[in-house]
Design a protein around this motif. Sequence first.
Motif, PDB file in Angstrom:
ATOM      1  N   VAL A 232     -18.715 -13.062  -3.584  1.00  0.00           N
ATOM      2  CA  VAL A 232     -17.780 -12.272  -4.380  1.00  0.00           C
ATOM      3  C   VAL A 232     -16.363 -12.797  -4.191  1.00  0.00           C
ATOM      4  CG1 VAL A 232     -16.698  -9.992  -4.610  1.00  0.00           C
ATOM      5  CG2 VAL A 232     -19.183 -10.172  -4.360  1.00  0.00           C
ATOM      6  N   LYS A 233     -15.679 -13.025  -5.283  1.00  0.00           N
ATOM      7  CA  LYS A 233     -14.261 -13.389  -5.285  1.00  0.00           C
ATOM      8  C   LYS A 233     -13.633 -12.813  -6.547  1.00  0.00           C
ATOM      9  CE  LYS A 233     -13.879 -15.746  -1.474  1.00  0.00           C
ATOM     10  NZ  LYS A 233     -12.935 -15.416  -0.409  1.00  0.00           N
ATOM     11  N   PRO A 234     -12.388 -12.389  -6.523  1.00  0.00           N
ATOM     12  CA  PRO A 234     -11.554 -12.251  -5.321  1.00  0.00           C
ATOM     13  C   PRO A 234     -12.112 -11.176  -4.391  1.00  0.00           C
ATOM     14  CG  PRO A 234     -10.501 -11.227  -7.216  1.00  0.00           C
ATOM     15  CD  PRO A 234     -11.710 -11.923  -7.741  1.00  0.00           C
ATOM     16  N   ASP A 235     -11.565 -11.067  -3.195  1.00  0.00           N
ATOM     17  CA  ASP A 235     -12.029 -10.046  -2.260  1.00  0.00           C
ATOM     18  C   ASP A 235     -11.406  -8.696  -2.561  1.00  0.00           C
ATOM     19  OD1 ASP A 235     -13.657 -11.495  -0.009  1.00  0.00           O
ATOM     20  OD2 ASP A 235     -11.942 -12.782  -0.413  1.00  0.00           O
ATOM     21  N   VAL A 236     -10.087  -8.668  -2.709  1.00  0.00           N
ATOM     22  CA  VAL A 236      -9.379  -7.398  -2.926  1.00  0.00           C
ATOM     23  C   VAL A 236      -8.259  -7.611  -3.946  1.00  0.00           C
ATOM     24  CG1 VAL A 236      -9.887  -6.451  -0.642  1.00  0.00           C
ATOM     25  CG2 VAL A 236      -7.834  -7.871  -0.972  1.00  0.00           C
ATOM     26  N   MET A 237      -7.699  -6.494  -4.410  1.00  0.00           N
ATOM     27  CA  MET A 237      -6.645  -6.521  -5.421  1.00  0.00           C
ATOM     28  C   MET A 237      -5.416  -5.760  -4.912  1.00  0.00           C
ATOM     29  SD  MET A 237      -8.503  -8.084  -7.686  1.00  0.00           S
ATOM     30  CE  MET A 237      -7.683  -7.990  -9.270  1.00  0.00           C
ATOM     31  N   ALA A 238      -4.248  -6.175  -5.406  1.00  0.00           N
ATOM     32  CA  ALA A 238      -3.002  -5.478  -5.072  1.00  0.00           C
ATOM     33  C   ALA A 238      -2.024  -5.665  -6.220  1.00  0.00           C
ATOM     34  CB  ALA A 238      -2.418  -6.013  -3.762  1.00  0.00           C
ATOM     35  N   LEU A 239      -0.929  -4.936  -6.181  1.00  0.00           N
ATOM     36  CA  LEU A 239       0.043  -4.962  -7.272  1.00  0.00           C
ATOM     37  C   LEU A 239       0.720  -6.333  -7.356  1.00  0.00           C
ATOM     38  CD1 LEU A 239       1.375  -3.306  -9.499  1.00  0.00           C
ATOM     39  CD2 LEU A 239       3.109  -2.583  -7.841  1.00  0.00           C
ATOM     40  N   GLY A 240       0.557  -6.969  -8.502  1.00  0.00           N
ATOM     41  CA  GLY A 240       1.178  -8.261  -8.729  1.00  0.00           C
ATOM     42  C   GLY A 240       1.528  -8.483 -10.187  1.00  0.00           C
ATOM     43  N   SER A 241       1.521  -7.388 -10.943  1.00  0.00           N
ATOM     44  CA  SER A 241       1.808  -7.502 -12.369  1.00  0.00           C
ATOM     45  C   SER A 241       2.632  -6.310 -12.848  1.00  0.00           C
ATOM     46  CB  SER A 241       0.494  -7.599 -13.166  1.00  0.00           C
ATOM     47  OG  SER A 241       0.728  -7.761 -14.542  1.00  0.00           O
ATOM     48  N   PRO A 242       3.925  -6.253 -12.354  1.00  0.00           N
ATOM     49  CA  PRO A 242       4.584  -7.184 -11.445  1.00  0.00           C
ATOM     50  C   PRO A 242       4.720  -6.576 -10.056  1.00  0.00           C
ATOM     51  CG  PRO A 242       6.248  -5.947 -12.610  1.00  0.00           C
ATOM     52  CD  PRO A 242       4.912  -5.374 -13.041  1.00  0.00           C
ATOM     53  N   ALA A 243       5.232  -7.395  -9.111  1.00  0.00           N
ATOM     54  CA  ALA A 243       5.603  -6.920  -7.776  1.00  0.00           C
ATOM     55  C   ALA A 243       7.118  -6.958  -7.654  1.00  0.00           C
ATOM     56  CB  ALA A 243       4.967  -7.807  -6.707  1.00  0.00           C
ATOM     57  N   SER A 244       7.660  -6.122  -6.767  1.00  0.00           N
ATOM     58  CA  SER A 244       9.103  -6.113  -6.509  1.00  0.00           C
ATOM     59  C   SER A 244       9.416  -7.041  -5.339  1.00  0.00           C
ATOM     60  CB  SER A 244       9.574  -4.689  -6.194  1.00  0.00           C
ATOM     61  OG  SER A 244       9.419  -3.860  -7.327  1.00  0.00           O
ATOM     62  N   LEU A 245      10.432  -7.895  -5.532  1.00  0.00           N
ATOM     63  CA  LEU A 245      10.697  -8.975  -4.587  1.00  0.00           C
ATOM     64  C   LEU A 245      12.190  -9.252  -4.513  1.00  0.00           C
ATOM     65  CD1 LEU A 245       8.111 -11.241  -6.400  1.00  0.00           C
ATOM     66  CD2 LEU A 245       7.620 -10.083  -4.243  1.00  0.00           C
ATOM     67  N   ILE A 246      12.566 -10.162  -3.608  1.00  0.00           N
ATOM     68  CA  ILE A 246      13.932 -10.662  -3.521  1.00  0.00           C
ATOM     69  C   ILE A 246      13.930 -12.123  -3.972  1.00  0.00           C
ATOM     70  CG2 ILE A 246      15.917 -11.125  -2.034  1.00  0.00           C
ATOM     71  CD1 ILE A 246      15.342  -8.166  -2.375  1.00  0.00           C
ATOM     72  N   SER A 247      14.799 -12.462  -4.909  1.00  0.00           N
ATOM     73  CA  SER A 247      14.870 -13.830  -5.427  1.00  0.00           C
ATOM     74  C   SER A 247      15.711 -14.714  -4.514  1.00  0.00           C
ATOM     75  CB  SER A 247      15.497 -13.819  -6.826  1.00  0.00           C
ATOM     76  OG  SER A 247      16.902 -13.580  -6.729  1.00  0.00           O
ATOM     77  N   GLY A 248      15.758 -15.995  -4.848  1.00  0.00           N
ATOM     78  CA  GLY A 248      16.579 -16.926  -4.090  1.00  0.00           C
ATOM     79  C   GLY A 248      18.064 -16.647  -4.223  1.00  0.00           C
ATOM     80  N   ARG A 249      18.444 -15.869  -5.200  1.00  0.00           N
ATOM     81  CA  ARG A 249      19.839 -15.458  -5.348  1.00  0.00           C
ATOM     82  C   ARG A 249      20.165 -14.223  -4.514  1.00  0.00           C
ATOM     83  NH1 ARG A 249      22.394 -17.927  -9.627  1.00  0.00           N
ATOM     84  NH2 ARG A 249      21.055 -19.109 -11.031  1.00  0.00           N
ATOM     85  N   GLY A 250      19.111 -13.639  -3.925  1.00  0.00           N
ATOM     86  CA  GLY A 250      19.332 -12.440  -3.115  1.00  0.00           C
ATOM     87  C   GLY A 250      19.322 -11.167  -3.913  1.00  0.00           C
ATOM     88  N   THR A 251      18.772 -11.208  -5.120  1.00  0.00           N
ATOM     89  CA  THR A 251      18.727 -10.031  -5.984  1.00  0.00           C
ATOM     90  C   THR A 251      17.318  -9.468  -6.051  1.00  0.00           C
ATOM     91  OG1 THR A 251      18.372 -11.457  -7.908  1.00  0.00           O
ATOM     92  CG2 THR A 251      20.654 -10.821  -7.408  1.00  0.00           C
ATOM     93  N   VAL A 252      17.209  -8.187  -6.355  1.00  0.00           N
ATOM     94  CA  VAL A 252      15.906  -7.554  -6.563  1.00  0.00           C
ATOM     95  C   VAL A 252      15.374  -7.973  -7.928  1.00  0.00           C
ATOM     96  CG1 VAL A 252      14.666  -5.383  -6.798  1.00  0.00           C
ATOM     97  CG2 VAL A 252      16.486  -5.593  -5.094  1.00  0.00           C
ATOM     98  N   ILE A 253      14.155  -8.464  -7.949  1.00  0.00           N
ATOM     99  CA  ILE A 253      13.520  -8.843  -9.211  1.00  0.00           C
ATOM    100  C   ILE A 253      12.090  -8.325  -9.219  1.00  0.00           C
ATOM    101  CG2 ILE A 253      14.915 -10.931  -9.470  1.00  0.00           C
ATOM    102  CD1 ILE A 253      12.341 -12.489  -8.562  1.00  0.00           C
ATOM    103  N   ARG A 254      11.478  -8.408 -10.376  1.00  0.00           N
ATOM    104  CA  ARG A 254      10.047  -8.129 -10.517  1.00  0.00           C
ATOM    105  C   ARG A 254       9.404  -9.379 -11.093  1.00  0.00           C
ATOM    106  NH1 ARG A 254      12.676  -3.527 -10.687  1.00  0.00           N
ATOM    107  NH2 ARG A 254      11.775  -1.711  -9.653  1.00  0.00           N
ATOM    108  N   ASP A 255       8.378  -9.849 -10.419  1.00  0.00           N
ATOM    109  CA  ASP A 255       7.749 -11.096 -10.842  1.00  0.00           C
ATOM    110  C   ASP A 255       6.234 -10.922 -10.806  1.00  0.00           C
ATOM    111  OD1 ASP A 255       7.460 -13.672 -11.710  1.00  0.00           O
ATOM    112  OD2 ASP A 255       8.652 -14.573 -10.107  1.00  0.00           O
TER     113      ASP A 255
END
Length: 497
Positions: A410-433
């Motif tokens: 079985v693949k994938p094994d598990v699922m998580a939020l990635g459409s989108p996820a909240s992150l920090i960009s290389g500019r240091g800003t909050v983004i969703r990707d």
Amino acid sequence: MAFHSFFRNFAAGMGTIKPSKAILCMIAVLLAMTVSAATTVSKMKYPGGKYYIWRYTLKDKQGTSYSLDHPGRWLSHKSIERRRRQGLPLDSTDLPVSHQYLKNIEKSANEFAHQDKKNPKEWTLIGTSRWQNTVLVHSNDTTLLRQLATLDFVKASCQVWVSPDSIERGLPKIKVHDKWNPWDSIRGEHYGNGRDQIEMLNGHRLHSIGHKGKGMTIAVLDGGFQNCDQIPILQKANILGEKDFVYPNSTHFYRETDHGTKVLSAMAANEPQILVGTAPEARYWLLRCEDQQTEQPVEEDYWTMAAEFADSAGVDIISSSLGYNEYDRHLGDYRLRDLDGQKALISRTASMLAGKGIILINSAGNLGIGPWKKITFPADANDILTVGAVNYDKRVAPFCGVGPTQDGRVKPDVMALGSPASLISGRGTVIRDMGTSFSTPVVAGLVACLWESLPNKTALEIINLVRQTSSQHEEPDNVYGYGIPNFWRAYMIGKVE
């Protein structure tokens, strides 16, 4: 995987489904951004002419100067202790490559390189793999490289890299924002923009009883960590160090792509009301093993060397948001039948990690609606957690790679939020990707918290516990895997086992 391929395959796959207006708009924006970026990148001829990298697989480890009786000569105390705690003995794969064979390679290469004194050949031994018993050699002369392949202790050889015709000119310096935008703050919400991705997995309940990854070490294997040394929110993270495995090493480690910055932020960010990651108290190694200039099989060697370094440094968990299936000039392309956890060098390495006491959490890949459709390598590895992506409604993201493996796992094994996820960009800003690249560290951080809470469990026991307490563990499939993990349930069951 070269990150632009996500957009290419995403767009290509839209011919197979009926898109909504929202998706069409999103594709248009993404493609416009990609085209715009492509037109503004300045190219230059690859410096120094034509070069090659060959991989040599050695027959054995005779002549090694190391002994399994004294592993402290090349493994850290933490690495040895991690194995001892899990009852995992060292074996011959752990021994470094034979020093005698390396000396013979050096002698043979030097003799050949200087046969023509007016036109000596250039060569460099750029890396080895203990677990795969391989050596990488870089040279401008293929005759020299073929000569090394005839040495009696070389079992197999192959070309894994050839210099491209052109590369991007220099690295742009990205200005870092040292202040938050007013709209980035969610007043009264501790996790800030990270709330949904943590609460979906019931990770906040582990945090509430004090398990936030303390004492755990996570290695992030990626292509770049742009401005991680300057972004205020990430300067608070416990970064143990960084290491570059790409040849030649970057002259500006923290000016490469920000893909790894985003990945790290999903785990290590700790700015209440802005973004709190899944393992804010863990320790981190930043390991660069993805070459942004080309896409070639040598990146599997770089990944392998990074994983072995993580092992020797005593890392507990590896978070890898990389995957491969197709290379420049089709040198070493894989086929679907190769997805067996052993065919690809990178997958063979990944399949060994649990046996060394390390948990690998790897992205499923973003080729679900392209011609490939399946997971990428090393997501097919044995005894790892391969992570797919869902949206806020817990529906699988259309780009997510699917299973099964060629041998029926079985693949994938598990699922998580990635459409989108909240992150920090290389500019240091909050983004969703978007991407399985970003659902992966969400899971990796909470695996660290779970293992912190259940320190007597082995890597395999933690992996199985996560699977068995996910939302559809009773009827797993090859689109949604075992489902959405429930880390609180895993903790409660793990306590009484």
